[in-house]
Write a protein that holds these residues in place. Sequence first.
Motif, PDB file in Angstrom:
ATOM      1  N   SER A  41       0.827  -1.206   0.000  1.00 44.00           N
ATOM      2  CA  SER A  41       0.000   0.000   0.000  1.00 44.00           C
ATOM      3  C   SER A  41       0.859   1.254   0.000  1.00 44.00           C
ATOM      4  CB  SER A  41      -0.922   0.024   1.217  1.00 44.00           C
ATOM      5  OG  SER A  41      -1.788  -1.072   1.203  1.00 44.00           O
ATOM      6  N   VAL A  42       1.917   1.258   0.804  1.00 39.84           N
ATOM      7  CA  VAL A  42       2.805   2.421   0.852  1.00 39.84           C
ATOM      8  C   VAL A  42       3.504   2.614  -0.496  1.00 39.84           C
ATOM      9  CG1 VAL A  42       4.934   3.296   1.895  1.00 39.84           C
ATOM     10  CG2 VAL A  42       3.126   2.384   3.343  1.00 39.84           C
ATOM     11  N   VAL A  43       3.992   1.532  -1.100  1.00 40.35           N
ATOM     12  CA  VAL A  43       4.677   1.637  -2.387  1.00 40.35           C
ATOM     13  C   VAL A  43       3.721   2.138  -3.461  1.00 40.35           C
ATOM     14  CG1 VAL A  43       5.762   0.256  -4.217  1.00 40.35           C
ATOM     15  CG2 VAL A  43       6.462  -0.054  -1.850  1.00 40.35           C
ATOM     16  N   VAL A  44       2.506   1.602  -3.500  1.00 44.31           N
ATOM     17  CA  VAL A  44       1.526   2.049  -4.500  1.00 44.31           C
ATOM     18  C   VAL A  44       1.158   3.506  -4.264  1.00 44.31           C
ATOM     19  CG1 VAL A  44      -0.860   1.729  -5.266  1.00 44.31           C
ATOM     20  CG2 VAL A  44       0.639  -0.242  -5.020  1.00 44.31           C
ATOM     21  N   ALA A  45       0.989   3.900  -2.995  1.00 42.79           N
ATOM     22  CA  ALA A  45       0.657   5.287  -2.696  1.00 42.79           C
ATOM     23  C   ALA A  45       1.783   6.224  -3.122  1.00 42.79           C
ATOM     24  CB  ALA A  45       0.363   5.457  -1.210  1.00 42.79           C
ATOM     25  N   VAL A  46       3.031   5.833  -2.839  1.00 38.26           N
ATOM     26  CA  VAL A  46       4.172   6.655  -3.265  1.00 38.26           C
ATOM     27  C   VAL A  46       4.219   6.738  -4.783  1.00 38.26           C
ATOM     28  CG1 VAL A  46       6.706   6.695  -3.349  1.00 38.26           C
ATOM     29  CG2 VAL A  46       5.543   6.314  -1.184  1.00 38.26           C
ATOM     30  N   PHE A  47       4.013   5.618  -5.454  1.00 35.41           N
ATOM     31  CA  PHE A  47       4.040   5.615  -6.927  1.00 35.41           C
ATOM     32  C   PHE A  47       2.945   6.509  -7.493  1.00 35.41           C
ATOM     33  CE2 PHE A  47       2.587   3.746 -10.952  1.00 35.41           C
ATOM     34  CZ  PHE A  47       3.745   3.883 -11.699  1.00 35.41           C
ATOM     35  N   ILE A  48       1.745   6.394  -6.953  1.00 35.80           N
ATOM     36  CA  ILE A  48       0.632   7.222  -7.439  1.00 35.80           C
ATOM     37  C   ILE A  48       0.907   8.704  -7.162  1.00 35.80           C
ATOM     38  CG2 ILE A  48      -1.796   7.787  -7.011  1.00 35.80           C
ATOM     39  CD1 ILE A  48      -2.302   4.775  -6.772  1.00 35.80           C
ATOM     40  N   ASN A  49       1.472   9.019  -5.985  1.00 38.70           N
ATOM     41  CA  ASN A  49       1.810  10.421  -5.682  1.00 38.70           C
ATOM     42  C   ASN A  49       2.885  10.948  -6.621  1.00 38.70           C
ATOM     43  OD1 ASN A  49      -0.010  11.012  -3.655  1.00 38.70           O
ATOM     44  ND2 ASN A  49       1.296  10.111  -2.066  1.00 38.70           N
ATOM     45  N   VAL A  50       3.889  10.115  -6.918  1.00 44.18           N
ATOM     46  CA  VAL A  50       4.943  10.542  -7.849  1.00 44.18           C
ATOM     47  C   VAL A  50       4.349  10.776  -9.228  1.00 44.18           C
ATOM     48  CG1 VAL A  50       7.016   9.729  -9.076  1.00 44.18           C
ATOM     49  CG2 VAL A  50       6.877   9.538  -6.603  1.00 44.18           C
ATOM     50  N   VAL A  51       3.511   9.855  -9.696  1.00 45.72           N
ATOM     51  CA  VAL A  51       2.884  10.018 -11.013  1.00 45.72           C
ATOM     52  C   VAL A  51       1.990  11.254 -11.015  1.00 45.72           C
ATOM     53  CG1 VAL A  51       1.200   8.988 -12.592  1.00 45.72           C
ATOM     54  CG2 VAL A  51       3.049   7.597 -11.665  1.00 45.72           C
ATOM     55  N   TYR A  52       1.218  11.460  -9.964  1.00 46.27           N
ATOM     56  CA  TYR A  52       0.324  12.623  -9.892  1.00 46.27           C
ATOM     57  C   TYR A  52       1.121  13.925  -9.878  1.00 46.27           C
ATOM     58  CZ  TYR A  52      -2.980  15.986  -8.048  1.00 46.27           C
ATOM     59  OH  TYR A  52      -3.745  17.106  -7.859  1.00 46.27           O
ATOM     60  N   THR A  53       2.166  13.966  -9.034  1.00 46.11           N
ATOM     61  CA  THR A  53       2.971  15.182  -8.938  1.00 46.11           C
ATOM     62  C   THR A  53       3.677  15.460 -10.258  1.00 46.11           C
ATOM     63  OG1 THR A  53       3.338  14.698  -6.597  1.00 46.11           O
ATOM     64  CG2 THR A  53       4.795  16.319  -7.614  1.00 46.11           C
TER      65      THR A  53
END
Length: 149
Positions: free
Chosen positions: A104-116
């Motif tokens: 969950s943390v890795v997916v959240a970080v990935f989604i935040n990086v993609v969003y940013t």
Amino acid sequence: MQSSSRVQQLYGRWTALLNRLQEDPKVAQVMNSRIGQYLSSHPFVALSVMLFSAMAALPFGLFLSFALVTLIMAAVGFVFFEAFLLFVGGVTLLCVLSGIGVFSVVVAVFINVVYTTSSSLLSCYNTRQAERSQSEEKDGGDDTSAETQ
């Protein structure tokens, strides 16, 4: 002569022991029952029953001891086995939940990086598009005004 007096003493002790045994209330109660009267009138059967009872006591006691020990070991083994299964299940659950947390943390970080990254790129793109439109309007607005004159 001495041996016959010893035999007589032994017989006297035996008779006294049997008399005391027959006077015991529990023995008297058994001897007054039908079985006791039958065994009293049939000494061979009484001796056979007594020998069978005496000889069967050891194997029967060993079997009962074996059954009791087996029952206790099964109960203790069941408790330890259940505890072991609960421990394995708990560790497995802990590992699965930890894995889900890390995922969950890795997916959240990935989604935040993609969003940013995508929002920054879109912001840059929109800013450049706005600058191009403004420069085209300035350039195009001058061209159209020159043609009309």
